[in-house]
Enzyme design. Structure first.
Site, PDB file in Angstrom:
ATOM      1  N   ASP A 141       0.801  -1.219   0.000  1.00 55.32           N
ATOM      2  CA  ASP A 141       0.000   0.000   0.000  1.00 55.32           C
ATOM      3  C   ASP A 141       0.838   1.275   0.000  1.00 55.32           C
ATOM      4  O   ASP A 141       0.394   2.295  -0.562  1.00 55.32           O
ATOM      5  CB  ASP A 141      -1.004  -0.003   1.164  1.00 55.32           C
ATOM      6  CG  ASP A 141      -0.365  -0.173   2.532  1.00 55.32           C
ATOM      7  OD1 ASP A 141       0.873  -0.352   2.610  1.00 55.32           O
ATOM      8  OD2 ASP A 141      -1.109  -0.131   3.533  1.00 55.32           O
ATOM      9  N   CYS A 198       7.488  -8.748  13.771  1.00 53.28           N
ATOM     10  CA  CYS A 198       8.134  -9.582  12.750  1.00 53.28           C
ATOM     11  C   CYS A 198       9.018 -10.652  13.386  1.00 53.28           C
ATOM     12  O   CYS A 198       9.515 -11.537  12.682  1.00 53.28           O
ATOM     13  CB  CYS A 198       8.954  -8.715  11.800  1.00 53.28           C
ATOM     14  SG  CYS A 198      10.496  -8.074  12.491  1.00 53.28           S
TER      15      CYS A 198
END
Length: 406
Positions: free
Chosen positions: A200, A264
């Site tokens: 995005d 992550c």
């Protein structure tokens, strides 16, 4: 950072250094789109293409209705110049921005002007739920803005995470528990339409490149701040993806090896130090009130709370140091700062700027204009639609030009 004079835009790469037909087409199309109407002579000057090549490339674009000629320019010495413009009705595209619990969608024409928009809330984060929400949003958009047969190029989708756009694969998403999903294929099969997928932040960069501040610069960066921290790189007119779409994962550059754990799995990522969650956590760690949203920290900071103000200042400084590294590596003339985190930019922008000036090498900070530019969600979706337009139009034009050349 200082304001610089916008250089001449050369489109997708510098044609004067050679390049493929696709690059030349992209340069011509995007130049007329973003700066038109333009005469053939002005297109040649703007892109660096030869007048003969411009004439050759324009011919099939006129014949098949991608470009139109307008009335000749008056009062110009020499042969009258005929301006070229994009025919906005030649094609349309759908653009979607996927967020944690909402999809924002638009339909745009070939000039990327919004014809209809729609927002859909959804809470089913399964892959099936996401595909159903994508389909529903697309159907509502096209019901509101029916597109003539043969004019709809397809659907562009922008979402956060590791997106390999050329391969059509979403490797991982921070908002959905989706891993190694052939998203382009699944959505295309469900809708019966061509689909492109993109990170995005990259779609926002396309929006800036086509109809925003980036249109005047062949190279620029977009950095977004908020729940996540992202980056997109436009280099010599081309959106840079890297080998597998990871280029621009700025939020996962490790800035504090012993810092907090990131979602992550690593420790000390920029996102874990300067993102929204980091700001909330900094208040709690300093013994501040128990709050859960960054907007609450902003309210406290605006009321003068020193702990809340320090949390934003520390985040801004960390972000500024990381941005300085970007400037050292790329030396861009423009960096656009955007994202939902800008709602509280007054609380961290001074610390960010000071750290950029302190940490950047030589003239890297002075060479670059830092533009703080909030964007509505619809503009991210518009960028996703523009990504589909670019893909579809260039594919069509390449075929037409090849046929003409043959």
């Amino acid at each position: 950072m200082t304001t610089t004079e916008p250089p001449t835009r050369t489109g997708s790469g510098d044609p004067r250094a050679g390049g493929s037909r696709e690059h030349h087409l992209s340069a011509l199309f995007e130049t007329v789109l973003t700066r038109g109407p333009l005469s053939r002579r002005d297109v040649a000057r703007s892109t660096g293409l030869s007048p003969a090549l411009v004439t050759k490339l324009v011919r099939p674009m006129l014949h098949h209705g991608y470009l139109v000629e307008q009335d000749p320019e008056g009062g110009v010495p020499g042969r009258p110049q005929i301006p070229l413009a994009i025919d906005p009705d030649r094609h349309y595209a759908v653009g979607l921005k996927l967020m944690n619990s909402e999809i924002v969608g638009v339909v745009v024409d070939l000039q990327a002007q919004v014809q209809s928009s729609h927002r859909l809330k959804f809470d089913d984060h399964s892959l099936a739920g996401g595909l159903a929400a994508i389909e529903e949003t697309t159907r509502v958009l096209l019901d509101r803005c029916p597109v003539p047969d043969g004019r709809l190029l397809g659907v562009g989708i922008g979402l956060g995470g590791h997106v390999n756009g050329p391969a059509g694969v979403l490797h991982r998403s921070p908002f959905f528990d989706w891993r190694e999903v052939p998203l382009r294929q699944l959505v295309s099969e469900r809708l019966g339409l061509p689909v492109v997928i993109e990170n995005d932040v990259n779609t926002l960069a396309v929006a800036e490149q086509w109809f925003g501040a980036g249109s005047a610069f062949p190279s620029f960066l977009v950095v977004t701040v908020g729940t996540g921290i992202g980056c997109a790189l436009v280099l010599d007119g081309r959106l840079w993806h890297g080998a597998s779409g990871i280029a621009g994962e700025f939020g996962h550059v490790i800035v504090a090896p012993d810092g907090p754990e990131c979602h992550c799995g690593k420790r000390g990522c920029l996102e874990s130090v300067a993102g929204d969650e980091a700001i909330v956590r900094a208040v709690a760690d300093a013994g501040g009130p128990r709050i859960t949203r960054v907007s609450q920290v902003a309210t406290l900071a605006h009321a003068g709370d020193p702990v809340a103000r320090r949390a934003f200042t520390q985040a801004g400084a960390a972000l500024g140091r990381a941005i300085a590294t970007l400037l050292n590596l790329v030396n861009p003339p423009l960096l656009i700062l955007s994202g939902e985190g800008l709602a509280a930019s007054d609380l961290f922008i001074d610390a960010l700027r000071e750290e950029v000036e302190r940490s950047a090498f030589s003239t890297a900070a002075r060479d670059c204009t830092l533009l703080v530019r909030p964007q509505p969600d619809e503009n991210w979706a518009r960028g996703a639609a523009a990504t589909m337009l670019r893909h579809g139009v260039l594919s069509s034009l390449r075929t037409l030009t090849d046929a003409a050349a043959g």
